[in-house]
Write an enzyme that holds these catalytic residues in place. Structure first.
Site, PDB file in Angstrom:
ATOM      1  N   ASN A 122      23.743  51.957  45.889  1.00 29.70           N
ATOM      2  CA  ASN A 122      24.535  53.090  46.369  1.00 29.70           C
ATOM      3  C   ASN A 122      23.827  54.394  46.006  1.00 29.70           C
ATOM      4  O   ASN A 122      23.937  54.872  44.878  1.00 29.70           O
ATOM      5  CB  ASN A 122      25.936  53.028  45.749  1.00 29.70           C
ATOM      6  N   CYS A 125      26.895  58.274  47.653  1.00 27.34           N
ATOM      7  CA  CYS A 125      28.262  58.724  47.400  1.00 27.34           C
ATOM      8  C   CYS A 125      28.305  60.262  47.427  1.00 27.34           C
ATOM      9  O   CYS A 125      27.579  60.916  46.687  1.00 27.34           O
ATOM     10  CB  CYS A 125      28.724  58.208  46.035  1.00 27.34           C
ATOM     11  N   LYS A 161      22.483  51.379  50.712  1.00 25.23           N
ATOM     12  CA  LYS A 161      23.584  52.021  51.447  1.00 25.23           C
ATOM     13  C   LYS A 161      23.263  53.499  51.631  1.00 25.23           C
ATOM     14  O   LYS A 161      23.140  54.245  50.655  1.00 25.23           O
ATOM     15  CB  LYS A 161      24.894  51.840  50.688  1.00 25.23           C
ATOM     16  N   ASN A 188      27.972  55.413  54.077  1.00 25.56           N
ATOM     17  CA  ASN A 188      28.966  55.770  53.059  1.00 25.56           C
ATOM     18  C   ASN A 188      29.935  56.809  53.659  1.00 25.56           C
ATOM     19  O   ASN A 188      29.775  57.218  54.802  1.00 25.56           O
ATOM     20  CB  ASN A 188      28.264  56.338  51.822  1.00 25.56           C
ATOM     21  N   GLY A 214      37.394  56.167  57.200  1.00 24.81           N
ATOM     22  CA  GLY A 214      38.409  55.798  58.191  1.00 24.81           C
ATOM     23  C   GLY A 214      37.968  56.119  59.613  1.00 24.81           C
ATOM     24  O   GLY A 214      36.817  56.509  59.839  1.00 24.81           O
ATOM     25  N   GLY A 241      35.154  53.164  59.341  1.00 28.40           N
ATOM     26  CA  GLY A 241      36.245  53.335  60.309  1.00 28.40           C
ATOM     27  C   GLY A 241      36.721  52.085  61.012  1.00 28.40           C
ATOM     28  O   GLY A 241      37.442  52.174  62.003  1.00 28.40           O
TER      29      GLY A 241
HETATM   30  C1  FMN Z   1      38.692  54.934  47.759  1.00 25.95           C
HETATM   31  C2  FMN Z   1      37.267  54.698  48.134  1.00 25.95           C
HETATM   32  C3  FMN Z   1      36.332  54.368  47.154  1.00 25.95           C
HETATM   33  C4  FMN Z   1      34.998  54.126  47.508  1.00 25.95           C
HETATM   34  N1  FMN Z   1      34.097  53.778  46.538  1.00 25.95           N
HETATM   35  C5  FMN Z   1      32.817  53.467  46.884  1.00 25.95           C
HETATM   36  C6  FMN Z   1      31.895  52.999  45.915  1.00 25.95           C
HETATM   37  O1  FMN Z   1      32.218  52.807  44.735  1.00 25.95           O
HETATM   38  N2  FMN Z   1      30.622  52.732  46.324  1.00 25.95           N
HETATM   39  C7  FMN Z   1      30.208  52.869  47.625  1.00 25.95           C
HETATM   40  O2  FMN Z   1      29.050  52.586  47.941  1.00 25.95           O
HETATM   41  N3  FMN Z   1      31.083  53.287  48.572  1.00 25.95           N
HETATM   42  C8  FMN Z   1      32.363  53.576  48.235  1.00 25.95           C
HETATM   43  N4  FMN Z   1      33.256  53.983  49.192  1.00 25.95           N
HETATM   44  C9  FMN Z   1      32.789  54.096  50.593  1.00 25.95           C
HETATM   45  C10 FMN Z   1      33.127  52.832  51.381  1.00 25.95           C
HETATM   46  O3  FMN Z   1      32.519  51.688  50.845  1.00 25.95           O
HETATM   47  C11 FMN Z   1      32.713  52.990  52.859  1.00 25.95           C
HETATM   48  O4  FMN Z   1      31.322  53.150  52.963  1.00 25.95           O
HETATM   49  C12 FMN Z   1      33.382  54.180  53.530  1.00 25.95           C
HETATM   50  O5  FMN Z   1      34.702  54.364  53.054  1.00 25.95           O
HETATM   51  C13 FMN Z   1      33.424  54.023  55.041  1.00 25.95           C
HETATM   52  O6  FMN Z   1      34.089  52.829  55.424  1.00 25.95           O
HETATM   53  P1  FMN Z   1      35.666  52.755  55.775  1.00 25.95           P
HETATM   54  O7  FMN Z   1      35.930  53.811  56.809  1.00 25.95           O
HETATM   55  O8  FMN Z   1      35.871  51.357  56.271  1.00 25.95           O
HETATM   56  O9  FMN Z   1      36.393  53.020  54.493  1.00 25.95           O
HETATM   57  C14 FMN Z   1      34.589  54.232  48.871  1.00 25.95           C
HETATM   58  C15 FMN Z   1      35.528  54.566  49.846  1.00 25.95           C
HETATM   59  C16 FMN Z   1      36.847  54.802  49.497  1.00 25.95           C
HETATM   60  C17 FMN Z   1      37.832  55.140  50.590  1.00 25.95           C
END
Ligand code: FMN
Length: 301
Positions: A122, A125, A161, A188, A214, A241
Site C-alpha cells: 500500500n 493511502c 496498490k 486506492n 464508493g 466503487g
Molecule cells: C474505511 C476504509 C478503510 C480503508 N483502509 C485501507 C487500508 O488499510 N489499506 C488500503 O490499501 N486501502 C484501504 N482502503 C481503500 C480500499 O481498499 C479501496 O481501495 C477503496 O475504498 C476503493 O474501493 P471501494 O470503493 O470498493 O471501497 C480503505 C477504504 C475504506 C473505505
C-alpha cells in the site's frame, strides 16, 4: 458455471476479494468474509509498529460514496501475525503492508511471509499521516525502491496498490514493474475530499480531509485499469466503487483479472460477495461466456 480465476499463480474460486481496510483486522472477520463467498481476502494495511490513527469521526457518508480518514490505525505486525495464524488454511489471503521506508515495507512483509499467499504493497493511502501513504505512490523512484526491497525480502507474489492521484499512472506502474512486482491493484481511495457540517460550520472528519471511495470513484478506477491494460502486460486487480455484478463485468472488460470490494460491503452487507457471484454466473451463462478469462480485456478490441 465456472467462475474460477487465477492471479500470479493464486487460484480463486471466483474473482471477488475483500478490499484492504474494511473488516480485515481480525481472523474472525476474514474467515467470515470468505464464508460469505469472497474468492480471497485482503487484510487491513499494517505497519511495523502499532499506529493509533486519527480520532473519531473517521468516516462519513457523502452523496455517492464515503470519506474516510482512519490514519492507518493498526496494532502493528507482531499482533497482526497472531490474527493471521487463525485464518482458515484454505483461504487465499493477501497481506496489505504499509510503511514509511523501503526497509520497513521489506521487514513487515518478511515477518508475515509464511502466513500469507501474496503481499499487497500500500503506497497509495491519501490520509495515512506523516511519512506514510500516497506520497510514495506518487513518486516513481520511491515506488520502485519499495517494490524492489519487498521482492528481495520475500518469495511471494507481490501486487502494488496504486493511487489515481497522479499525472501519469502508467509511469508509476512501469516503475513498480521494474522493481519486480507481479501484479497491480488499482485503485486506492481518491482525493482527499471533505465534508462540512452545515449546523456547526465545522469539518465532519477529525482529520478534516478523507479518501473518497464508493460509486463516485468507479469511473476513475475503470479508466486506470483500462489505461494500464492498454499499455502494459501485468495482471490487474480492479477496485473502486463496486456494488453489483455489472460493475465487476465492467472491470473485467477493462482488463482486471480479479476485483476487490470495500465500500460496497457498507452499503449491502457481507452477502454482497455471493450476490455478485450469482449475478456474474447468470450473465456469463446468458452471454455464452465459458470462463472469466474470456471476459478480461474485452473492451480493448
Ligand atoms: C474505511 C476504509 C478503510 C480503508 N483502509 C485501507 C487500508 O488499510 N489499506 C488500503 O490499501 N486501502 C484501504 N482502503 C481503500 C480500499 O481498499 C479501496 O481501495 C477503496 O475504498 C476503493 O474501493 P471501494 O470503493 O470498493 O471501497 C480503505 C477504504 C475504506 C473505505
Amino acid at each position: 458455471m465456472n467462475v474460477e480465476t487465477e492471479i500470479c499463480g493464486l487460484k480463486l474460486r471466483n474473482p471477488t476479494m475483500l478490499a484492504a481496510g474494511i473488516l480485515g483486522m481480525t481472523a474472525s472477520s476474514l474467515n467470515r468474509i470468505y464464508d460469505h463467498g469472497a474468492g480471497a481476502v485482503v487484510t487491513k494495511s499494517f505497519t511495523k509498529n502499532p499506529k493509533k490513527g486519527y480520532k473519531n469521526p473517521v468516516i462519513v457518508e457523502v452523496d455517492c460514496g464515503i470519506l474516510n480518514a482512519i490514519g492507518l490505525s493498526n496494532p502493528g505486525v507482531k499482533i497482526f501475525k497472531e490474527e493471521l495464524k487463525k485464518v482458515k488454511k484454505e483461504i487465499p489471503i493477501i497481506a496489505s503492508i504499509a510503511g514509511s521506508s523501503p526497509k520497513e515495507f521489506a521487514e513487515v512483509s518478511k515477518e508475515v511471509s509464511d502466513l500469507v499467499d501474496m503481499i499487497e504493497i500500500n503506497v497509495s493511502c491519501p490520509h495515512a499521516g506523516e511519512g506514510y501513504g500516497s506520497f510514495i505512490g506518487q513518486d516513481p523512484k520511491l515506488t520502485y525502491e519499495v517494490v524492489k526491497a519487498v521482492k528481495k525480502a520475500v518469495n511471494l507474489p507481490v501486487s502494488v496498490k496504486l493511487t489515481a492521484n497522479v499525472a501519469d499512472i502508467v509511469e508509476i506502474a512501469i516503475n513498480a514493474k521494474k522493481g519486480g512486482c507481479d501484479a497491480l491493484t488499482l485503485i486506492n481511495s481518491v482525493g482527499p475530499g471533505m465534508k462540512i457540517d452545515i449546523k456547526t460550520a465545522k469539518p465532519v472528519l477529525s482529520n478534516r480531509f478523507g479518501g473518497l471511495s464508493g460509486p463516485a470513484i468507479k469511473p476513475i478506477a475503470i479508466r486506470c485499469v483500462y489505461e494500464i491494460y492498454e499499455n502494459m502486460e501485468i495482471p490487474i486487480i480492479g477496485v473502486g466503487g463496486i456494488t453489483t455484478y455489472k460493475d465487476v463485468i465492467e472491470f473485467l472488460y477493462a482488463g482486471a483479472r480479479a476485483v476487490q470490494i470495500g465500500t460496497g460491503i457498507l452499503y449491502k452487507g457481507v452477502n454482497i460477495f455471493q450476490d455478485i457471484v450469482y449475478g456474474l454466473k447468470k450473465f456469463m451463462k446468458e452471454n455464452n461466456f465459458k470462463s472469466v478469462d474470456e471476459m478480461v480485456g474485452l473492451a480493448h478490441r
